[in-house]
Every structure is written in C-alpha cells, then in structure tokens.
Design a protein around this motif. Structure first.
Motif, PDB file in Angstrom:
ATOM      1  N   TYR A  35       2.390  14.265  31.590  1.00 52.11           N
ATOM      2  CA  TYR A  35       1.886  13.035  31.936  1.00 52.11           C
ATOM      3  C   TYR A  35       1.167  13.494  33.373  1.00 52.11           C
ATOM      4  O   TYR A  35       0.147  12.772  33.882  1.00 52.11           O
ATOM      5  CB  TYR A  35       3.075  12.195  32.104  1.00 52.11           C
ATOM      6  CG  TYR A  35       2.705  10.790  32.719  1.00 52.11           C
ATOM      7  CD1 TYR A  35       2.029   9.800  31.955  1.00 52.11           C
ATOM      8  CD2 TYR A  35       2.943  10.523  34.095  1.00 52.11           C
ATOM      9  CE1 TYR A  35       1.587   8.563  32.482  1.00 52.11           C
ATOM     10  CE2 TYR A  35       2.541   9.198  34.771  1.00 52.11           C
ATOM     11  CZ  TYR A  35       1.817   8.421  33.682  1.00 52.11           C
ATOM     12  OH  TYR A  35       1.340   6.942  34.274  1.00 52.11           O
ATOM     13  N   MET A  36       1.940  14.090  34.305  1.00 51.51           N
ATOM     14  CA  MET A  36       1.427  14.281  35.680  1.00 51.51           C
ATOM     15  C   MET A  36       0.090  14.964  35.585  1.00 51.51           C
ATOM     16  O   MET A  36      -0.957  14.610  36.246  1.00 51.51           O
ATOM     17  CB  MET A  36       2.261  14.973  36.614  1.00 51.51           C
ATOM     18  CG  MET A  36       3.513  14.167  36.921  1.00 51.51           C
ATOM     19  SD  MET A  36       4.483  15.002  38.342  1.00 51.51           S
ATOM     20  CE  MET A  36       4.911  16.190  37.402  1.00 51.51           C
ATOM     21  N   GLY A  48      -3.279   3.191  35.983  1.00 51.90           N
ATOM     22  CA  GLY A  48      -2.552   2.208  36.542  1.00 51.90           C
ATOM     23  C   GLY A  48      -2.334   0.976  35.643  1.00 51.90           C
ATOM     24  O   GLY A  48      -1.017   0.241  35.872  1.00 51.90           O
ATOM     25  N   SER A  49      -3.171   0.996  34.706  1.00 48.03           N
ATOM     26  CA  SER A  49      -2.674  -0.128  33.668  1.00 48.03           C
ATOM     27  C   SER A  49      -1.976   0.278  32.521  1.00 48.03           C
ATOM     28  O   SER A  49      -1.357  -0.586  31.747  1.00 48.03           O
ATOM     29  CB  SER A  49      -4.280  -0.625  33.053  1.00 48.03           C
ATOM     30  OG  SER A  49      -5.008   0.460  32.200  1.00 48.03           O
ATOM     31  N   GLY A  50      -1.535   1.528  32.544  1.00 47.66           N
ATOM     32  CA  GLY A  50      -0.547   1.993  31.447  1.00 47.66           C
ATOM     33  C   GLY A  50      -1.179   2.335  30.147  1.00 47.66           C
ATOM     34  O   GLY A  50      -0.587   2.806  29.064  1.00 47.66           O
ATOM     35  N   GLU A  51      -2.562   2.424  30.009  1.00 43.06           N
ATOM     36  CA  GLU A  51      -3.414   2.739  28.880  1.00 43.06           C
ATOM     37  C   GLU A  51      -3.380   4.299  28.650  1.00 43.06           C
ATOM     38  O   GLU A  51      -3.232   4.669  27.627  1.00 43.06           O
ATOM     39  CB  GLU A  51      -4.757   2.322  28.973  1.00 43.06           C
ATOM     40  CG  GLU A  51      -4.963   0.757  29.015  1.00 43.06           C
ATOM     41  CD  GLU A  51      -6.513   0.366  28.915  1.00 43.06           C
ATOM     42  OE1 GLU A  51      -7.133   1.018  28.160  1.00 43.06           O
ATOM     43  OE2 GLU A  51      -6.767  -0.482  30.086  1.00 43.06           O
ATOM     44  N   TRP A  55      -1.984  11.723  26.786  1.00 45.76           N
ATOM     45  CA  TRP A  55      -3.270  12.570  26.989  1.00 45.76           C
ATOM     46  C   TRP A  55      -4.235  11.725  27.938  1.00 45.76           C
ATOM     47  O   TRP A  55      -4.181  10.822  28.056  1.00 45.76           O
ATOM     48  CB  TRP A  55      -3.819  12.642  25.648  1.00 45.76           C
ATOM     49  CG  TRP A  55      -2.958  13.376  24.464  1.00 45.76           C
ATOM     50  CD1 TRP A  55      -2.396  12.673  23.375  1.00 45.76           C
ATOM     51  CD2 TRP A  55      -2.056  14.577  24.508  1.00 45.76           C
ATOM     52  NE1 TRP A  55      -1.600  13.508  22.874  1.00 45.76           N
ATOM     53  CE2 TRP A  55      -1.447  14.778  23.363  1.00 45.76           C
ATOM     54  CE3 TRP A  55      -2.356  15.607  25.512  1.00 45.76           C
ATOM     55  CZ2 TRP A  55      -1.003  15.854  23.134  1.00 45.76           C
ATOM     56  CZ3 TRP A  55      -1.499  16.934  25.285  1.00 45.76           C
ATOM     57  CH2 TRP A  55      -0.879  16.679  24.227  1.00 45.76           C
ATOM     58  N   PRO A  56      -5.158  12.589  28.724  1.00 47.97           N
ATOM     59  CA  PRO A  56      -5.975  12.111  29.617  1.00 47.97           C
ATOM     60  C   PRO A  56      -6.963  11.180  28.926  1.00 47.97           C
ATOM     61  O   PRO A  56      -7.342  11.197  27.717  1.00 47.97           O
ATOM     62  CB  PRO A  56      -6.865  13.559  30.002  1.00 47.97           C
ATOM     63  CG  PRO A  56      -6.057  14.807  29.738  1.00 47.97           C
ATOM     64  CD  PRO A  56      -5.117  14.143  28.502  1.00 47.97           C
ATOM     65  N   LYS A  57      -7.515  10.317  29.795  1.00 51.13           N
ATOM     66  CA  LYS A  57      -8.328   9.280  29.184  1.00 51.13           C
ATOM     67  C   LYS A  57      -9.157   8.824  30.413  1.00 51.13           C
ATOM     68  O   LYS A  57      -9.027   8.755  31.350  1.00 51.13           O
ATOM     69  CB  LYS A  57      -7.447   7.862  28.821  1.00 51.13           C
ATOM     70  CG  LYS A  57      -8.284   7.013  28.185  1.00 51.13           C
ATOM     71  CD  LYS A  57      -7.495   5.922  27.629  1.00 51.13           C
ATOM     72  CE  LYS A  57      -8.281   4.880  26.615  1.00 51.13           C
ATOM     73  NZ  LYS A  57      -7.332   3.886  26.148  1.00 51.13           N
ATOM     74  N   GLY A  58     -10.651   9.027  30.144  1.00 51.04           N
ATOM     75  CA  GLY A  58     -11.606   8.866  31.322  1.00 51.04           C
ATOM     76  C   GLY A  58     -11.408  10.072  31.954  1.00 51.04           C
ATOM     77  O   GLY A  58     -11.344   9.739  33.267  1.00 51.04           O
ATOM     78  N   ILE A  59     -11.687  11.212  31.579  1.00 50.66           N
ATOM     79  CA  ILE A  59     -11.791  12.457  32.340  1.00 50.66           C
ATOM     80  C   ILE A  59     -12.547  12.426  33.635  1.00 50.66           C
ATOM     81  O   ILE A  59     -13.725  12.004  33.564  1.00 50.66           O
ATOM     82  CB  ILE A  59     -11.781  13.598  31.420  1.00 50.66           C
ATOM     83  CG1 ILE A  59     -10.731  13.700  30.651  1.00 50.66           C
ATOM     84  CG2 ILE A  59     -11.749  15.051  32.676  1.00 50.66           C
ATOM     85  CD1 ILE A  59     -11.046  14.778  29.624  1.00 50.66           C
ATOM     86  N   THR A  60     -11.772  12.713  34.844  1.00 51.34           N
ATOM     87  CA  THR A  60     -12.344  12.604  36.026  1.00 51.34           C
ATOM     88  C   THR A  60     -11.717  13.722  36.931  1.00 51.34           C
ATOM     89  O   THR A  60     -10.541  13.812  36.995  1.00 51.34           O
ATOM     90  CB  THR A  60     -12.472  11.338  36.750  1.00 51.34           C
ATOM     91  OG1 THR A  60     -13.158  11.735  38.100  1.00 51.34           O
ATOM     92  CG2 THR A  60     -11.262  10.761  37.023  1.00 51.34           C
TER      93      THR A  60
END
Length: 302
Positions: A35-36, A48-51, A55-60
């Motif tokens: 998770y980290m 922040g929204s918990g989505e 796994w990574p989402k919106g990789i940056t």
C-alpha cells in the motif's frame, strides 16, 4: 528402499492450519508495504478518497521528484551511511570481545560483571545527565555523540555471549591454547571466523538501529549539514504539513489550493517512508540466512 510415512488426518489438518496461518500473516505484513509503495506513486486524489487501496492508480512520481530535488536528502543519506558504518563497527568492536570474555568460565568475577551489566538494562542516568556528560566530553555536534553513548547493547551482549557458550566447542579453545595460542590470537583467528552468523545478526541489529535513529541527532546536533537522513525527512514532512495547513481566506480558490497542498503533503509522506526504509529492505535478504541461524543459536541457552 525408503518407507514413506503416511500422514494422518490430524497431520493434514495441522499442516492446513499452519499454511493458512502463514498465508494470513504474510498478507497482514505485506499489505502495508504494498500500500505504501503504491500510494507513493499514485495520484494523491485517489489515495485520499480511498479509491486506491492496493495497486497504483493515476501513476505519478511527483512525490519522489519533490523529495530528491531537495539537496539535503543527499547530504542526509551520506551522513546516515557514515554514522551507520562507523557506529556498527564500534558496536561490534565493543560487543564481541565483551561477550566472549563473559562466556569464558575462567574469567574471575564473571557473574559480578554480568550482574553489573544487567543493572543498566533497568536503570539509566536519564536524558539531562547524559547530555551533560556528552557536553563535558566535548562531543556535542560531532559524530561521536551519536555512536559512542549507545555503542553497546546489553541485550546484544547477552545473545552473543550465549552463542559463544553454546556454539563454540570448549575443546577447540583448549586445543588452541595447548598449541601456544594466546587469548587474543584465539579470539581473532579462531573464534571470530566461526562466529559469522552472530556477527551478521549483531551487524544487522546495530545497523538498523543506527539507520533509524533520530533522537540522538535531534538532541546533540545543531549543525544542519551533519543531520542524518531521518532528521532531514522529518523536516520535510513537518514543512509539507505546515504548508498544507497554512491559509488565509476560505474562498473556493483558496480551499482548492489548500486541498492540493494537503494531497501533495500526503504524497510526499509516502515517498519519504519508502526512501527511508528501502536500503534496509534491500540489505536484509543478504543477511537473512545468518540472521535466522544466529538468533536461534544465540537463544538456546540463557
């Protein structure tokens, strides 16, 4: 011809329960790490929204970019590596001879020394007397204030002493002494080469402790150029959180800006955690074999 032992129904239930327990334990331990890592490279809005929950989402990689753009990070890394190497070497140089001496049955007053050492596990001088002592010794704002006061751990000395008593044959020492080997030569040329497992364990214990240490630096260092990595990362986190919480008016544009700052602060926080723990995670697999063997042997007898 070998005879295969048939597993009973109870054996199969026991094995299933073991595998189930180990699987659950692995998931409990692995989830925070995954998770980290995922949060550190995900869009902070999704975190922040918990989505984003695994796994990574919106990789940056903005978090890592912000962390590594700070030149203090690199100086902190260099200082921490130096403190860890020097501190671990000094701790081993103190712990190994002390443990070996206490393991020798012919040491006069061995039990007395052991009792005196163990008293320090329960009673200490306190922060203020320790600080005054370090100051009187002229070690304030030096590397020695970080590596000398905690150079020896009584628990580690006890574990190492137990290893010497249980894993090193007494007959081997007697044979070396009969051949004319002095105690120093015996320790350096025979005992230490046979003690690689416990040396690796102690190096790992002291190294990880020194790597994660920040309180001593916070107390004894006043030169920012000498700060270790943990203090630098703490400063980054505090500054990010203060920046995210600072605001004036509460109009829509200001609220949006503050929200963006809070999200970036959270992103930097996860990146900082990975940056500070990754070196230890990388080193541990190379010492795992010695770690398990040394701890098990060192804990057989008391």
């Amino acid at each position: 011809m070998t005879t295969r032992i048939q597993e009973t129904r109870g054996d199969r239930i026991f094995l299933f329960a073991n595998y189930l327990y180990l699987t659950l334990a692995f998931l409990i331990v692995a989830y925070p790490v995954v998770y980290m890592l995922s949060a550190s490279i995900s869009n902070p809005h999704y975190v922040g929204s918990g989505e984003m929950w695994l796994w990574p989402k919106g990789i940056t990689f903005e978090g890592y970019q912000r962390v590594f753009e700070n030149s203090k990070i690199w100086s902190g890394y260099a200082n921490t590596i130096l403190y860890t190497l020097v501190g671990t070497a000094i701790s081993l140089a103190v712990t190994l001879p002390a443990a070996y001496a206490l393991s020798r049955r012919d040491l006069v007053g061995r039990n007395l020394f052991m009792g005196m050492f163990m008293v320090t596990m329960f009673f200490g001088g306190g922060l203020v007397p320790t600080y005054l002592l370090v100051k009187d010794l002229g070690m304030i704002n030096t590397i020695w204030a970080l590596v000398l006061p905690g150079a020896a751990s009584i628990y580690n000395i006890i574990v190492t002493r137990t290893f010497f008593m249980s894993a090193i044959p007494r007959e081997l020492e007697e044979a070396a002494q009969m051949d004319g080997a002095s105690t120093t030569r015996l320790f350096l040329t025979i005992i230490l080469p046979l003690s690689l497992p416990i040396i690796a364990v102690m190096a790992l214990f002291y190294g990880v402790g020194q790597w994660n240490s920040y309180f001593s630096a916070l107390i004894y260092l006043n030169d920012e150029a000498k700060y270790p990595l943990q203090i630098i990362l703490r400063q980054i986190l505090v500054l990010q959180e203060m920046s995210a919480q600072t605001g004036g008016t509460v109009d829509a544009s200001t609220a949006s800006a503050l929200n963006n700052k809070a999200e970036v602060a959270a992103l930097v926080k996860y990146s900082v955690i990975i940056v500070s723990t990754l070196p230890v995670i990388v080193v541990y697999p190379f010492l795992q074999r010695y770690f398990v063997q040394g701890v098990l042997i060192g804990s057989v007898k008391g």
